[in-house]
Motif scaffolding. Structure first.
Motif, PDB file in Angstrom:
ATOM      1  N   ALA A  37      31.705  36.539  43.477  1.00 37.15           N
ATOM      2  CA  ALA A  37      32.134  35.679  44.583  1.00 37.15           C
ATOM      3  C   ALA A  37      30.971  35.354  45.523  1.00 37.15           C
ATOM      4  CB  ALA A  37      33.266  36.347  45.355  1.00 37.15           C
ATOM      5  N   ALA A  38      30.173  36.346  45.866  1.00 41.60           N
ATOM      6  CA  ALA A  38      29.123  36.151  46.868  1.00 41.60           C
ATOM      7  C   ALA A  38      28.067  35.147  46.428  1.00 41.60           C
ATOM      8  CB  ALA A  38      28.462  37.487  47.204  1.00 41.60           C
ATOM      9  N   VAL A  39      27.732  35.122  45.126  1.00 43.36           N
ATOM     10  CA  VAL A  39      26.664  34.214  44.692  1.00 43.36           C
ATOM     11  C   VAL A  39      27.097  32.755  44.701  1.00 43.36           C
ATOM     12  CG1 VAL A  39      25.540  36.005  43.323  1.00 43.36           C
ATOM     13  CG2 VAL A  39      27.184  34.461  42.207  1.00 43.36           C
ATOM     14  N   ALA A  40      28.375  32.497  44.935  1.00 42.71           N
ATOM     15  CA  ALA A  40      28.804  31.110  45.108  1.00 42.71           C
ATOM     16  C   ALA A  40      28.186  30.490  46.353  1.00 42.71           C
ATOM     17  CB  ALA A  40      30.331  31.048  45.198  1.00 42.71           C
ATOM     18  N   GLY A  98      22.232  26.900  43.762  1.00 43.34           N
ATOM     19  CA  GLY A  98      21.670  26.981  42.428  1.00 43.34           C
ATOM     20  C   GLY A  98      22.558  27.786  41.501  1.00 43.34           C
ATOM     21  N   GLU A  99      22.144  27.870  40.244  1.00 42.72           N
ATOM     22  CA  GLU A  99      22.940  28.559  39.239  1.00 42.72           C
ATOM     23  C   GLU A  99      22.611  30.047  39.182  1.00 42.72           C
ATOM     24  OE1 GLU A  99      23.924  26.798  35.215  1.00 42.72           O
ATOM     25  OE2 GLU A  99      22.575  28.425  34.574  1.00 42.72           O
ATOM     26  N   VAL A 100      23.666  30.857  39.076  1.00 39.89           N
ATOM     27  CA  VAL A 100      23.510  32.302  38.965  1.00 39.89           C
ATOM     28  C   VAL A 100      24.386  32.788  37.814  1.00 39.89           C
ATOM     29  CG1 VAL A 100      23.670  34.526  40.135  1.00 39.89           C
ATOM     30  CG2 VAL A 100      23.173  32.464  41.463  1.00 39.89           C
ATOM     31  N   ILE A 101      23.814  33.651  36.982  1.00 41.64           N
ATOM     32  CA  ILE A 101      24.586  34.283  35.906  1.00 41.64           C
ATOM     33  C   ILE A 101      24.761  35.752  36.256  1.00 41.64           C
ATOM     34  CG2 ILE A 101      24.620  34.919  33.469  1.00 41.64           C
ATOM     35  CD1 ILE A 101      22.909  32.415  32.928  1.00 41.64           C
ATOM     36  N   VAL A 102      26.019  36.191  36.300  1.00 39.61           N
ATOM     37  CA  VAL A 102      26.358  37.591  36.575  1.00 39.61           C
ATOM     38  C   VAL A 102      26.772  38.221  35.257  1.00 39.61           C
ATOM     39  CG1 VAL A 102      27.864  39.155  37.849  1.00 39.61           C
ATOM     40  CG2 VAL A 102      27.071  37.032  38.923  1.00 39.61           C
ATOM     41  N   ASP A 103      26.038  39.236  34.830  1.00 44.93           N
ATOM     42  CA  ASP A 103      26.263  39.813  33.504  1.00 44.93           C
ATOM     43  C   ASP A 103      26.253  41.334  33.588  1.00 44.93           C
ATOM     44  OD1 ASP A 103      26.713  39.870  30.798  1.00 44.93           O
ATOM     45  OD2 ASP A 103      24.773  39.031  30.219  1.00 44.93           O
ATOM     46  N   GLN A 108      37.328  28.707  41.340  1.00 49.56           N
ATOM     47  CA  GLN A 108      37.470  27.298  40.950  1.00 49.56           C
ATOM     48  C   GLN A 108      38.414  26.549  41.878  1.00 49.56           C
ATOM     49  OE1 GLN A 108      38.744  27.924  36.917  1.00 49.56           O
ATOM     50  NE2 GLN A 108      36.660  27.924  36.079  1.00 49.56           N
ATOM     51  N   SER A 109      39.448  27.225  42.362  1.00 48.21           N
ATOM     52  CA  SER A 109      40.411  26.574  43.264  1.00 48.21           C
ATOM     53  C   SER A 109      39.786  26.211  44.605  1.00 48.21           C
ATOM     54  CB  SER A 109      41.630  27.473  43.477  1.00 48.21           C
ATOM     55  OG  SER A 109      41.324  28.562  44.344  1.00 48.21           O
ATOM     56  N   LEU A 110      38.650  26.858  44.939  1.00 46.97           N
ATOM     57  CA  LEU A 110      37.914  26.532  46.168  1.00 46.97           C
ATOM     58  C   LEU A 110      36.880  25.434  45.934  1.00 46.97           C
ATOM     59  CD1 LEU A 110      37.322  30.110  47.634  1.00 46.97           C
ATOM     60  CD2 LEU A 110      38.582  28.261  48.763  1.00 46.97           C
ATOM     61  N   GLY A 111      36.867  24.896  44.719  1.00 48.92           N
ATOM     62  CA  GLY A 111      35.902  23.853  44.402  1.00 48.92           C
ATOM     63  C   GLY A 111      34.567  24.392  43.919  1.00 48.92           C
ATOM     64  N   ILE A 112      34.507  25.690  43.630  1.00 45.17           N
ATOM     65  CA  ILE A 112      33.270  26.308  43.173  1.00 45.17           C
ATOM     66  C   ILE A 112      33.197  26.217  41.649  1.00 45.17           C
ATOM     67  CG2 ILE A 112      32.027  28.511  43.000  1.00 45.17           C
ATOM     68  CD1 ILE A 112      33.450  29.232  45.714  1.00 45.17           C
ATOM     69  N   LYS A 113      32.066  25.794  41.128  1.00 47.15           N
ATOM     70  CA  LYS A 113      31.886  25.695  39.686  1.00 47.15           C
ATOM     71  C   LYS A 113      31.572  27.086  39.121  1.00 47.15           C
ATOM     72  CE  LYS A 113      30.305  20.880  39.673  1.00 47.15           C
ATOM     73  NZ  LYS A 113      29.197  19.951  39.307  1.00 47.15           N
ATOM     74  N   ALA A 114      32.545  27.659  38.478  1.00 45.92           N
ATOM     75  CA  ALA A 114      32.402  28.998  37.910  1.00 45.92           C
ATOM     76  C   ALA A 114      33.050  29.013  36.535  1.00 45.92           C
ATOM     77  CB  ALA A 114      33.055  30.046  38.806  1.00 45.92           C
ATOM     78  N   SER A 115      32.418  29.717  35.595  1.00 43.12           N
ATOM     79  CA  SER A 115      32.979  29.774  34.251  1.00 43.12           C
ATOM     80  C   SER A 115      32.708  31.137  33.624  1.00 43.12           C
ATOM     81  CB  SER A 115      32.394  28.673  33.360  1.00 43.12           C
ATOM     82  OG  SER A 115      30.999  28.848  33.188  1.00 43.12           O
ATOM     83  N   ALA A 116      33.684  31.593  32.864  1.00 42.15           N
ATOM     84  CA  ALA A 116      33.572  32.826  32.085  1.00 42.15           C
ATOM     85  C   ALA A 116      34.382  32.592  30.822  1.00 42.15           C
ATOM     86  CB  ALA A 116      34.100  34.026  32.862  1.00 42.15           C
ATOM     87  N   THR A 169      26.664  26.006  45.746  1.00 44.01           N
ATOM     88  CA  THR A 169      26.240  24.868  46.583  1.00 44.01           C
ATOM     89  C   THR A 169      25.830  25.315  47.976  1.00 44.01           C
ATOM     90  OG1 THR A 169      28.523  24.477  47.289  1.00 44.01           O
ATOM     91  CG2 THR A 169      27.757  23.294  45.333  1.00 44.01           C
ATOM     92  N   GLY A 170      25.723  26.634  48.194  1.00 44.20           N
ATOM     93  CA  GLY A 170      25.321  27.136  49.502  1.00 44.20           C
ATOM     94  C   GLY A 170      26.470  27.406  50.439  1.00 44.20           C
TER      95      GLY A 170
END
Length: 426
Positions: free
Chosen positions: A107-110, A114-119, A137-145, A157-158
């Protein structure tokens, strides 16, 4: 002899009450929350009494990757200096099997531009994170798993957006805490709301709220299932981390099983962590309740189950379905290893765990002295809890004892300091 631990350790029953003074390590839950909040705060924060372990080391390393200065002046302190924003790292954040760090940072890296990969490691890559990704995603944040588990890719997006975000907290309270901690970095107020009444270990959300307020956040609980978070950001603060209640359960268990008295330096009712609820249950040994609801003290359940093996009557553990998605499936792991000690000692019934204990267990096993090799599944809590069985029964061998470094690197030294003989195995 014990640093580093050997591939296996045999616990020799002390045959006497364990007594002494032991200071549990700092709380992992509070340390990882405080590290993240200090990294999101403007200024320099000093965390004392903190835990230095594999999980907190991974969190600190990830924060350093994102431009935060994390110094370690002594064995129990972090000094964190930040401009109040995380920077995009040069590569993926690797968090091993640290659930708190993985969920919180997802959540925090949203808030990064820039792009961040959490692994994480292979174990983390099968631990669910889908509900948190859907909420982002519901907050408009581009996140995928794509697998519903890490790795997670976030295109930040900062900002953390604004409005209302709903989350199913039934699988893990860490999803809820992750959203709450990131919410003060939104463009406007954010309401975090549960989609159902169930939430795993609600007490950990209370820990999150307390930590957030320590760093200047404004959070209002609207009702039992929703919170309004203002876009205040965070300010640096100094925080004393309390001892780890989950670690304390092993000491309370050792007291009960040996008839001893171990001074932890802190009373059970002084803990704010939910696992401290276990003390009142352990104090009833050898007449623990027939049914124990573990929903609000989940990390204490392996300890309670091992102690329950020596109870006078059977014990059923309920409300523990979430234990199936911890570092390992802890319901299955505990049942497997109790049955390794004595076939039929434990049964899985749906998501309940029945420990078929009776007052004659020690008698049944007396003189057998079979070498029982306890598989730990790379899970620190399985290793530490089953070591307690070795306080009562001869021949208990803990495999991969080094896995306790996840939360208590000095666990075996602690037992040795209480006078427990530990025999290294090749």
């Amino acid at each position: 002899m014990l640093n580093p631990p050997p591939p296996a350790l045999t616990i020799v029953p002390p045959n006497r009450p364990l007594t002494g003074r032991v200071s549990p390590p700092g709380s992992k839950s509070i340390t990882n929350r405080a590290l993240l909040l200090a990294a999101l705060a403007n200024g320099t924060s000093r965390l004392t009494g903190a835990l230095k372990s594999k999980d907190t080391t991974l969190m600190a390393a990830a924060l350093r990757q994102m431009g935060v200065t994390v110094e370690e002046p002594d064995a129990t302190s972090f000094v964190v200096t930040s401009a109040g924003r995380l920077q995009a790292p040069a590569g993926p954040l690797f968090l091993g099997n640290a659930g708190t760090a993985t969920r919180f940072l997802t959540a925090a890296v949203a808030t990064v531009e820039g792009e961040v990969i959490v692994d994480g490691d292979d174990e983390m890559r099968v631990r669910p994170i889908g509900p948190l990704v859907t909420a982002l995603q519901s907050l408009g944040i581009k996140a995928s798993a794509p697998t519903g588990c890490p790795p997670v890719t976030i295109a930040g997006t900062g900002s953390f957006g604004s409005g209302r975000v709903e989350i199913d907290g039934g699988l893990s309270s860490q999803y809820v805490s992750a959203l709450l901690m990131a919410a003060p970095l939104g463009d406007g107020p954010i309401t975090v709301a549960l989609t159902g009444k169930d939430i795993g270990a609600r007490g950990y959300v209370d820990l999150t709220l307390a930590a957030m307020r320590s760093f200047g956040a404004s959070v209002e609980q609207l009702d039992a299932g929703s919170w309004l978070v203002q876009p205040t950001g965070y300010q640096a603060a100094d925080l004393l981390v309390e001892p780890d209640a989950s670690a304390a359960t092993y000491l309370w268990g050792a007291e009960a099983l040996t008839g001893g008295k171990i001074d932890l330096g802190v009373a059970a009712d002084a803990f704010t962590q939910p696992d401290a609820l276990a003390q009142a249950v352990i104090a009833q040994f050898p007449n623990m309740p027939a049914v124990i609801d573990g929903s609000q003290m989940q990390d204490a359940v392996p300890t309670l189950a091992v102690v329950a093996a020596f109870n006078n009557t059977p014990v059923r553990f309920v409300g523990i379905a979430n234990l199936r998605v911890k570092e390992t499936d802890r319901i299955r792991a505990v049942a497997n290893e109790l049955n390794r000690i004595l076939p039929g000692l434990a049964m899985e019934e749906g998501d309940d765990l029945l420990v078929a204990s009776d007052s004659n267990l020690a008698t049944k096993l007396a003189g057998r002295n079979a070498r029982t090799k306890i598989e730990t599944y790379h899970d620190h809590r399985i290793a530490m809890s089953f070591a307690l069985a070795g306080l009562k029964l001869p021949g208990i061998v803990i495999l991969d004892p080094a896995c306790t470094s996840k939360t208590w690197p000095e666990y075996w030294q602690m037992l040795a300091g209480l006078g427990v003989e530990l025999k290294p195995e090749a």
